[in-house]
Design an enzyme around this catalytic site. Structure first.
Site, mmCIF file in Angstrom:
data_model
loop_
_atom_site.group_PDB
_atom_site.id
_atom_site.type_symbol
_atom_site.label_atom_id
_atom_site.label_comp_id
_atom_site.label_asym_id
_atom_site.label_seq_id
_atom_site.Cartn_x
_atom_site.Cartn_y
_atom_site.Cartn_z
ATOM 1 N N ASP A 170 -39.585 -14.893 -6.120
ATOM 2 C CA ASP A 170 -39.934 -15.205 -7.505
ATOM 3 C C ASP A 170 -41.383 -15.694 -7.610
ATOM 4 O O ASP A 170 -42.087 -15.374 -8.560
ATOM 5 C CB ASP A 170 -38.999 -16.288 -8.057
ATOM 6 C CG ASP A 170 -37.617 -15.745 -8.369
ATOM 7 O OD1 ASP A 170 -37.280 -14.656 -7.872
ATOM 8 O OD2 ASP A 170 -36.874 -16.411 -9.106
ATOM 9 N N GLU A 177 -38.590 -14.874 -15.510
ATOM 10 C CA GLU A 177 -38.963 -16.273 -15.713
ATOM 11 C C GLU A 177 -40.382 -16.366 -16.275
ATOM 12 O O GLU A 177 -41.215 -15.513 -16.005
ATOM 13 C CB GLU A 177 -38.872 -17.039 -14.393
ATOM 14 C CG GLU A 177 -37.461 -17.150 -13.859
ATOM 15 C CD GLU A 177 -37.388 -17.858 -12.511
ATOM 16 O OE1 GLU A 177 -38.462 -18.099 -11.915
ATOM 17 O OE2 GLU A 177 -36.278 -18.159 -12.067
ATOM 18 N N SER A 208 -38.550 -20.738 -14.892
ATOM 19 C CA SER A 208 -38.485 -21.163 -13.504
ATOM 20 C C SER A 208 -37.964 -22.591 -13.428
ATOM 21 O O SER A 208 -38.112 -23.373 -14.373
ATOM 22 C CB SER A 208 -39.882 -21.093 -12.882
ATOM 23 O OG SER A 208 -39.953 -21.850 -11.704
#
Length: 557
Positions: free
Chosen positions: A82, A447, A473
Site C-alpha cells: 500500500d 486509500e 490509510s
C-alpha cells in the site's frame, strides 16, 4: 497414526501412486505419507518490508510443524505494498488483492487436500485475506503476524512512513526543503516489518489476537525481535496439535462474541478504520452476522485507551514495550467489555490465556487505565445521514472536534483532488469530496493517504474535511470520513454533490448530511447518469462486476 481428515485422499491406495510420486520429488519420506499435512502459507515477497522476512518465519513454522509430529508443505500468495502503491493508479489493486489472497489460499488448500494451515502475513490486505481464507475453509488454522517495523530517527525524534507522506505536503507548500524531505525519506523505514504506527497492519494483527486466531501476545513484538521466531515455531507446532486433536476449528473460535472482542480492542487502540471493512468481510466468510451498527454500538461503550500514531504519540513497538495487546485486553476484560469465555487457538478461553500471561497493568502513558481514558468512546464512529444513507466510517480519535461544517469541493478522482491541493486551491472551511473511488467505481476503493497527509502537511488538518466513497490509510488523521455508501458509481448521494454545497459532519450524533433541498437533489438525480467503467478487461474489471457495498465489507461472493 495422526489425524488426516483430508490428506489421505492424496496419499492412500494404489490409485494415488502418481500423487505420492510427485510428493516424493518435493522431499516426502515414506514415513511422511502417514502424517497430517500442514500448509505453511505466507505472503512473502521482496515488494515491501512488511513481507520481506516472512520466508524466515515460514521456515521456523515448518520446524514447529515437524516438532508437532506432522509434515509441512510451504506455499506463498501475493501481496501488494500500500505504501508504494499509494497516490497513483496502482492503489486500485490493494483491496482487490485481499480477496485474491483469500481465494488463492483457499484454492491451494482445496486442491492439495492439506489438513491444516499456518497463515503468515505482514501487511494490510494479506492479514485479512489469510483470516478470510481460514474462516471459509474452517480447517485447523493458526494465524501469525510478521511483526512491526521499528521507527526511524530524524533529528532526535521517531519517524514513520506517516511522517514521509506528511512531509510531502509540507514540501509542496515550501515548509520543507528538498534535503529535509530526503532525510526523512531515508530515516523512516530502518528495518523489515509493517508500518510502525497503529495503522492497518498493526491494527489487524491486534484484531487477529483478539479474535483468538493467533497465539496470545504475538501481535506486538517487532519483526526483528527474537520472540517473532519463537512465535513462528510455536504456531507451527500448535497447528499440528490442532490437526491431531480435530479442533478447535476457526468457526469454533470466530463466533459473534469473538468479533465483538476484536471490535472492542480495535476501538480501544483507535485503530485503522479499515478494521471495519475487513472484519465485515471475515465475518461474512465465517457466516457470522455482523453489521456497521455493531461497530458503533461497541465504540459507544469502549473507551480509547492507547496513545498511538497516527492520532497519538507512540508506535507499536512502544505498546510491545509495556506489555502489548494483552494489557489492553485484560483492562477491557476486567471492565466487562470483553467476552472472556471465547475459545482461542490455544484450546483455552480468552480469560484463561490472559490469566496465564498475567500482563502488567497499564503504564499510564502508552496505555491508559480505564479510569482515565484518552477519550470516553472508541476511536471509530459510524455516521449515517442524507450523504450516507447506508453508512460511512470516521476515525474520531484523530479529529480536532466532533463537528465540522463547510462547503463542498467535489472531485471525481483522488488525483484531481491532490493536484488542487498542491496548487494551493484548497482553503480553510472546505470539505474535499472525492467520489467515484468506491469498490465498483474506482474500482478497488483506494486509500487516500496521499491527500490526507498532504492536507496535514499543508497545515490544514484542523481546517479542512475530506469525505470519500473510497478508503483511508490507517495513517490518516483529521476530519476524514470514508466508506460512504452507497458509492457514487451506483448513484449514491455523494454523486450529486456540487461545488459550494453545505456539508455537516456531526460525529457526536453520528450524522453526515448534505444540506441541499430534497427537490433540488431529485432534479440533480434526474440529470445524473453513471460514468463508463474505468476498466473493461482484466482483474480490476472482474472485481468491479462482483464486488458489493463497502457497508457490507466490499465482499465479492
Amino acid at each position: 497414526m495422526s489425524r488426516r481428515p483430508r490428506s489421505w485422499q492424496v496419499t492412500e491406495g494404489p490409485e494415488r501412486a502418481p500423487a505420492r510420486a510427485m510428493l516424493r520429488a518435493v522431499g516426502f519420506s515414506e514415513e511422511d505419507f502417514g502424517k497430517a499435512q500442514i500448509a505453511v502459507a505466507s505472503s512473502w515477497n521482496e515488494v515491501t518490508p512488511c513481507n520481506y522476512h516472512l520466508d524466515k518465519l515460514a521456515a521456523l513454522a515448518k520446524e514447529g510443524v515437524r516438532q508437532g509430529g506432522a509434515v509441512p508443505i510451504e506455499f506463498t500468495t501475493i501481496a501488494v505494498s500500500d505504501g508504494i502503491a499509494m497516490g497513483h493508479e496502482g492503489m486500485k489493486a490493494s483491496l482487490i488483492s485481499r480477496d485474491v489472497i483469500a481465494d488463492s489460499v483457499e484454492l491451494v488448500m482445496h486442491a492439495e487436500r492439506m489438513d491444516a494451515l499456518v497463515g503468515i502475513a505482514g501487511c494490510d490486505k494479506s492479514e485479512p485475506g489469510m483470516l478470510m481464507a481460514m474462516a471459509r475453509m474452517n480447517l485447523p488454522a493458526v494465524y501469525l503476524y510478521g511483526g512491526t517495523i521499528l521507527p526511524g530517527t530524524y533529528r532526535g525524534r521517531d519517524v514513520t512512513i506517516q511522517d514521509v507522506f506528511e512531509a510531502v505536503g509540507a514540501h509542496a507548500r515550501g515548509a520543507l526543503s528538498d534535503e529535509e524531505l530526503r532525510e526523512i525519506e531515508r530515516a523512516a523505514c530502518p528495518t523489515a516489518g509493517s508500518c510502525a504506527g497503529m495503522y492497518t497492519a498493526n491494527t489487524m494483527a491486534a484484531v487477529g489476537e483478539a479474535l483468538g486466531m493467533s497465539l496470545p501476545g504475538s501481535a506486538s513484538p517487532p519483526a526483528v525481535d527474537y520472540r517473532r521466531e519463537v512465535f513462528a515455531r510455536e504456531s507451527g507446532r500448535r497447528a499440528a496439535e490442532i490437526a491431531a486433536e480435530g479442533g478447535p476449528l476457526p468457526r469454533d473460535i470466530m463466533t459473534r462474541e469473538a468479533f465483538e472482542n476484536a471490535i472492542a480492542v480495535a476501538m480501544a487502540l483507535a485503530g485503522s478504520t479499515n478494521h471495519v471493512l475487513h472484519l465485515l468481510a471475515i465475518a461474512h466468510d465465517a457466516e457470522v452476522e455482523l453489521t456497521l451498527d455493531d461497530f458503533d454500538r461497541i465504540s459507544r461503550r469502549t473507551p480509547h485507551l492507547v496513545d498511538v500514531r497516527p492520532a497519538g504519540r507512540f508506535v507499536m513497538s512502544d505498546l510491545d514495550r509495556v506489555g502489548g495487546v494483552p494489557v489492553v485486553m485484560k483492562e477491557l476484560l476486567d471492565a466487562g467489555l470483553l467476552h472472556g469465555d471465547c475459545m482461542t487457538v490455544t484450546g483455552k478461553t480468552v480469560a484463561e490465556n490472559l490469566a496465564a500471561l498475567a500482563p502488567p497493568a497499564p503504564d499510564g502513558e502508552v496505555v491508559r487505565p480505564l479510569a482515565s481514558p484518552i477519550h470516553p468512546e472508541g476511536g471509530t464512529a459510524i455516521l449515517y445521514g442524507s450523504l450516507a444513507p447506508e453508512g460511512s466510517v470516521m476515525k474520531i480519535a484523530g479529529a480536532a472536534s466532533l463537528e465540522f461544517r463547510g462547503h463542498a469541493r467535489p472531485f471525481d478522482s483522488e488525483t484531481a483532488a491532490f493536484e488542487a491541493l498542491t496548487r494551493g486551491e484548497i482553503r480553510p472551511g472546505d470539505v474535499i469530496v472525492i467520489r467515484y473511488e468506491g469498490p465498483k467505481g474506482s474500482p478497488g476503493m483506494p486509500e487516500m493517504l496521499a491527500v490526507t497527509a498532504a492536507v496535514a502537511g499543508a497545515g490544514l488538518g484542523e481546517q479542512v474535511a475530506l469525505i470519500t466513497d473510497g478508503r483511508f490509510s490507517g495513517a490518516t488523521k483529521g476530519y476524514s470520513v470514508g466508506h460512504v455508501a452507497p458509492e457514487a458509481f451506483v448513484g449514491g448521494p455523494i454523486a450529486l454533490v456540487q461545488e459550494g454545497d453545505e456539508i455537516v459532519i456531526d460525529a457526536a450524533n453520528r450524522r453526515l448530511d448534505l444540506l441541499v433541498d430534497p427537490a433540488e437533489l431529485e432534479r440533480r438525480r434526474a440529470a445524473w447518469s453513471p460514468p463508463a467503467p474505468r476498466y473493461e478487461r482484466g482483474a480490476l474489471a472482474k472485481y468491479a462486476r462482483l464486488v458489493g457495498s463497502a457497508s457490507r465489507g466490499a465482499v465479492t461472493g
